[in-house]
Write an enzyme that holds these catalytic residues in place. Sequence first.
Site, PDB file in Angstrom:
ATOM      1  N   LYS A 125       1.166   4.304  -2.976  1.00 52.28           N
ATOM      2  CA  LYS A 125       0.914   5.723  -2.736  1.00 52.28           C
ATOM      3  C   LYS A 125       2.135   6.567  -3.086  1.00 52.28           C
ATOM      4  O   LYS A 125       2.006   7.674  -3.635  1.00 52.28           O
ATOM      5  CB  LYS A 125       0.489   5.951  -1.281  1.00 52.28           C
ATOM      6  N   TYR A 161       0.836  -1.204   0.000  1.00 45.99           N
ATOM      7  CA  TYR A 161       0.000   0.000   0.000  1.00 45.99           C
ATOM      8  C   TYR A 161       0.868   1.250   0.000  1.00 45.99           C
ATOM      9  O   TYR A 161       0.651   2.184  -0.785  1.00 45.99           O
ATOM     10  CB  TYR A 161      -0.898  -0.033   1.233  1.00 45.99           C
TER      11      TYR A 161
END
Length: 277
Positions: free
Chosen positions: A166, A162
């Site tokens: 990002k 994750y």
Amino acid sequence: MQRKVFASKVFERKVVVVSGGCAGIGRALVLRMAQAGARLAILDLEQGELDSLVRHLADHHNVEALGLHCDVADATQATEAIARVIERFGGVDVLINNAGITHRSTFAETDLAVFQRIMAVNYFGALHLTKAALPSLLQRQGQIIVLSSLSGFTPLLYRSAYNASKHALHGLFDTLRYEIKGSGVNVMLVCPGFTATDLRKNALVADGSVTRHPPLAIGKVAAPQDVAEAIYQGALRRRRLLVLSNVDWRARVLARFFPRLFERVLLPRISGLKPQR
């Protein structure tokens, strides 16, 4: 008063595309843009939820909306979805890249397929939609809004895939902003903190299955409606970066200039763990 009247008309009749628009921050953004009078194209995976939301917008907001089943990780589906939006509404004024998934597992234990899926949705999903919509956005001097995270500039434990997705979004869209400088298109990266959505509830675990454990306790959690309002206000001002994190400037400053202190004090807390003593 003039400023308020003007602000209320900024998005009236504008075409706003929201990915992951049926739940959480995405749904809150759809409703906020509907209140502003926008025409909406909502992309999501559940056709039943899309149809229900479109009916709600028509019945309660008198807003024209289009609900499209779309897995943004699939380049063909994303391109076709944008083509249908342009066919229906004539173009795209605002693209909100909101669709995203997360996981909770150590790097060593996480299957490669989990890394690939998270990058496919979070990074390539935004890339696919932006690539398809960019000609229309340039023509209409529109706006690209990208939902990043506090993990876009600080690490979170057990979220390596994750976090990477990002960081990749910042690399892509910061570069795009410079490349289209002077075109009239604004690019805004948004970094919310922990928000009360289904994202954490539906987090993947190491083998790719959905977690059966409740979300980790991470202190204060923002409401999706509050995040959506902040994004709406940022869009009115055509901001470049909007940091809404629960730990905002402290995480950014400590992570960059005092990494050891950040690792000892803030990193465990924002990752849902007890601070180390």
